[in-house]
Design an enzyme around this catalytic site. Structure first.
Site, PDB file in Angstrom:
ATOM      1  N   SER A 197       0.837  -1.205   0.000  1.00 14.04           N
ATOM      2  CA  SER A 197       0.000   0.000   0.000  1.00 14.04           C
ATOM      3  C   SER A 197       0.867   1.250   0.000  1.00 14.04           C
ATOM      4  CB  SER A 197      -0.856  -0.019   1.282  1.00 14.04           C
ATOM      5  OG  SER A 197      -1.390   1.256   1.567  1.00 14.04           O
TER       6      SER A 197
ATOM      7  N   TYR B   6      -3.632  -0.092   9.932  1.00 11.52           N
ATOM      8  CA  TYR B   6      -3.437  -0.474   8.527  1.00 11.52           C
ATOM      9  C   TYR B   6      -2.008  -0.156   8.089  1.00 11.52           C
ATOM     10  CZ  TYR B   6      -4.601  -0.617   3.500  1.00 11.52           C
ATOM     11  OH  TYR B   6      -4.656  -0.899   2.155  1.00 11.52           O
TER      12      TYR B   6
HETATM   13  P1  NAP Z   1     -11.933  -4.873  -0.742  1.00 13.05           P
HETATM   14  O1  NAP Z   1     -12.728  -4.353  -1.880  1.00 13.05           O
HETATM   15  O2  NAP Z   1     -12.341  -4.550   0.652  1.00 13.05           O
HETATM   16  O3  NAP Z   1     -11.791  -6.479  -0.881  1.00 13.05           O
HETATM   17  C1  NAP Z   1     -11.071  -7.153   0.121  1.00 13.05           C
HETATM   18  C2  NAP Z   1     -11.352  -8.633  -0.053  1.00 13.05           C
HETATM   19  O4  NAP Z   1     -10.676  -9.360   0.996  1.00 13.05           O
HETATM   20  C3  NAP Z   1     -12.834  -8.944   0.069  1.00 13.05           C
HETATM   21  O5  NAP Z   1     -13.213  -9.935  -0.849  1.00 13.05           O
HETATM   22  C4  NAP Z   1     -12.927  -9.482   1.486  1.00 13.05           C
HETATM   23  O6  NAP Z   1     -13.991 -10.357   1.694  1.00 13.05           O
HETATM   24  C5  NAP Z   1     -11.619 -10.243   1.594  1.00 13.05           C
HETATM   25  N1  NAP Z   1     -11.280 -10.529   2.995  1.00 13.05           N
HETATM   26  C6  NAP Z   1     -11.276  -9.674   4.032  1.00 13.05           C
HETATM   27  N2  NAP Z   1     -10.945 -10.326   5.154  1.00 13.05           N
HETATM   28  C7  NAP Z   1     -10.766 -11.624   4.817  1.00 13.05           C
HETATM   29  C8  NAP Z   1     -10.417 -12.803   5.541  1.00 13.05           C
HETATM   30  N3  NAP Z   1     -10.192 -12.774   6.857  1.00 13.05           N
HETATM   31  N4  NAP Z   1     -10.326 -13.971   4.862  1.00 13.05           N
HETATM   32  C9  NAP Z   1     -10.577 -14.016   3.534  1.00 13.05           C
HETATM   33  N5  NAP Z   1     -10.905 -12.942   2.777  1.00 13.05           N
HETATM   34  C10 NAP Z   1     -10.993 -11.765   3.440  1.00 13.05           C
HETATM   35  O7  NAP Z   1     -10.437  -4.395  -0.881  1.00 13.05           O
HETATM   36  P2  NAP Z   1      -9.595  -3.956  -2.169  1.00 13.05           P
HETATM   37  O8  NAP Z   1      -9.658  -2.501  -2.327  1.00 13.05           O
HETATM   38  O9  NAP Z   1      -9.914  -4.860  -3.313  1.00 13.05           O
HETATM   39  O10 NAP Z   1      -8.129  -4.297  -1.586  1.00 13.05           O
HETATM   40  C11 NAP Z   1      -7.528  -5.554  -1.775  1.00 13.05           C
HETATM   41  C12 NAP Z   1      -6.151  -5.445  -1.165  1.00 13.05           C
HETATM   42  O11 NAP Z   1      -5.480  -4.306  -1.720  1.00 13.05           O
HETATM   43  C13 NAP Z   1      -6.171  -5.222   0.338  1.00 13.05           C
HETATM   44  O12 NAP Z   1      -5.058  -5.892   0.916  1.00 13.05           O
HETATM   45  C14 NAP Z   1      -5.971  -3.707   0.468  1.00 13.05           C
HETATM   46  O13 NAP Z   1      -5.384  -3.367   1.714  1.00 13.05           O
HETATM   47  C15 NAP Z   1      -5.042  -3.441  -0.667  1.00 13.05           C
HETATM   48  N6  NAP Z   1      -5.017  -2.077  -1.178  1.00 13.05           N
HETATM   49  C16 NAP Z   1      -6.163  -1.469  -1.613  1.00 13.05           C
HETATM   50  C17 NAP Z   1      -6.056  -0.190  -2.163  1.00 13.05           C
HETATM   51  C18 NAP Z   1      -7.252   0.568  -2.684  1.00 13.05           C
HETATM   52  O14 NAP Z   1      -7.113   1.788  -2.948  1.00 13.05           O
HETATM   53  N7  NAP Z   1      -8.406  -0.035  -2.847  1.00 13.05           N
HETATM   54  C19 NAP Z   1      -4.819   0.431  -2.272  1.00 13.05           C
HETATM   55  C20 NAP Z   1      -3.691  -0.242  -1.777  1.00 13.05           C
HETATM   56  C21 NAP Z   1      -3.809  -1.502  -1.247  1.00 13.05           C
HETATM   57  P3  NAP Z   1     -15.297  -9.784   2.463  1.00 13.05           P
HETATM   58  O15 NAP Z   1     -16.033  -8.959   1.479  1.00 13.05           O
HETATM   59  O16 NAP Z   1     -16.037 -11.007   2.885  1.00 13.05           O
HETATM   60  O17 NAP Z   1     -14.804  -8.968   3.646  1.00 13.05           O
HETATM   61  C1  GCO Z   2      -7.024   5.160   3.059  1.00 16.30           C
HETATM   62  C2  GCO Z   2      -7.127   4.203   1.893  1.00 16.30           C
HETATM   63  C3  GCO Z   2      -5.752   3.672   1.572  1.00 16.30           C
HETATM   64  C4  GCO Z   2      -5.833   2.714   0.425  1.00 16.30           C
HETATM   65  C5  GCO Z   2      -4.504   2.216   0.059  1.00 16.30           C
HETATM   66  C6  GCO Z   2      -3.561   3.283  -0.399  1.00 16.30           C
HETATM   67  O1  GCO Z   2      -7.916   5.130   3.922  1.00 16.30           O
HETATM   68  O2  GCO Z   2      -6.050   5.921   3.060  1.00 16.30           O
HETATM   69  O3  GCO Z   2      -8.034   3.152   2.172  1.00 16.30           O
HETATM   70  O4  GCO Z   2      -5.217   3.039   2.682  1.00 16.30           O
HETATM   71  O5  GCO Z   2      -6.633   1.619   0.730  1.00 16.30           O
HETATM   72  O6  GCO Z   2      -3.941   1.388   1.024  1.00 16.30           O
HETATM   73  O7  GCO Z   2      -2.442   2.660  -0.987  1.00 16.30           O
END
Ligand code: NAP
Ligand code: GCO
Length: 265
Positions: free
Chosen positions: A145, A158
């Site tokens: 992230s 986080y």
């Molecule tokens: P999301 O839309 O919240 O999807 C997260 C997924 O993980 C969901 O399918 C969720 O299932 C599943 N999950 C959560 N807890 C779990 C557990 N204990 N066991 C199995 N599955 C579980 O998140 P996203 O935005 O796609 O993010 C995916 C990854 O990228 C995460 O690690 C997040 O921190 C990272 N990330 C996201 C962003 C962003 O801007 N979106 C940026 C940087 C990094 P449920 O729906 O059942 O909870």
């Molecule tokens: C926040 C966002 C971020 C993104 C991501 C950024 O609240 O700042 O959720 O944490 O999920 O991790 O890279």
């Protein structure tokens, strides 16, 4: 050169991939030839994911598994190895966030974020590495992230988890590189998924959420990224084209980390 990006014959496990970033990465890996296996925490989500993959012509295998439950993860990996094959590529994608000012956050909430975002990648990686060693190769991609590098208000747990995940990535690289296992991270910027929906809500007066405006000003391209933009970097890190890359966090952030931000006015 094109063949070195192929994932033909490879089994990829993407955790938490019913939708969002995990789904986009799995779709890209399928298009590169990988067999897709994913898990989610609820059967209804697994079913929803299977339908979504099918709509894209991808015959994925989905399993219910909470990645924080070590016994369940070990059983999942054994079941996948029996039903599909040894896991060649692991994407530790499942993650949660709780946006609470640190001094208002309970230790329980803090621990839950660490459990999913840091302990689980340890548990799942530990479960798949022995077979990767036996097979003579493996790829592990940890979804890090911006918060692996930067802090911001309300995301202490986080950021601690994602900072730790960066170092876990480097440690798996250090310990298992000798077995032809490459462990790298992808550090997405701000991506349009359900996890960030609260940060993009249109305000009662119809204006953009202040945080939405803030992130656009911090991104050279003045926009949020789409999950699909992570597919190419993920295929690269899952393929033989990246066999010389290890312990690296590949930031796919549109330039946020390089940019001081657009001047107001
Ligand atoms: P999301 O839309 O919240 O999807 C997260 C997924 O993980 C969901 O399918 C969720 O299932 C599943 N999950 C959560 N807890 C779990 C557990 N204990 N066991 C199995 N599955 C579980 O998140 P996203 O935005 O796609 O993010 C995916 C990854 O990228 C995460 O690690 C997040 O921190 C990272 N990330 C996201 C962003 C962003 O801007 N979106 C940026 C940087 C990094 P449920 O729906 O059942 O909870
Ligand atoms: C926040 C966002 C971020 C993104 C991501 C950024 O609240 O700042 O959720 O944490 O999920 O991790 O890279």
């Amino acid at each position: 050169m094109a063949n070195s990006f192929s994932l033909e014959g490879k089994v990829a496990l993407i955790t938490g991939a019913s939708y969002g970033i995990g789904f986009a990465i799995a779709t890209a890996m399928a298009e590169a030839g990988a067999t897709i296996v994913f898990n989610d925490i609820k059967q209804e989500l697994v079913d929803k994911g299977l339908a979504a993959y099918k709509e894209k012509g991808i015959e994925a295998k989905g399993y219910v598994c909470d990645v924080t439950d070590e016994d369940a993860v070990n059983a999942l990996v054994a079941q996948i190895e029996k039903e599909v094959g040894v896991i060649d590529i692991l994407v530790n994608n499942a993650g949660i966030i709780k946006r609470i000012p640190m001094i208002e956050m309970s230790a329980k909430d803090f621990r839950q974020v660490i459990d999913v975002d840091l302990n689980a990648p340890f548990i799942v990686s530990k479960a798949v590495i022995p077979s990767m060693i036996k097979k003579g190769h493996g790829k592990i991609i940890n979804i890090c992230s911006m918060m692996s590098e930067l802090g911001r208000e309300t995301v202490s747990a986080y950021a601690a988890a994602k900072g730790g995940l960066k170092m876990l990535t480097r440690n798996i690289c250090s310990e298992y590189g000798q077995y032809n296992i490459q462990c790298n991270g992808i550090g997405p910027g701000y991506i349009v998924t359900p996890q960030t929906a609260p940060l993009r809500e249109i305000q009662p007066d119809g204006s953009k959420h202040p945080f939405d405006q803030f992130i656009c000003a911090k991104t050279p391209a003045n926009r949020w990224l789409q999950p699909e933009e992570l597919g190419g970097p993920a295929v690269f890190l899952a393929s033989e084209a990246s066999n010389g890359v290890n312990g690296h966090i590949l930031y796919v952030d549109g330039g946020i980390l390089a940019y001081i931000g657009k001047q107001p006015g």
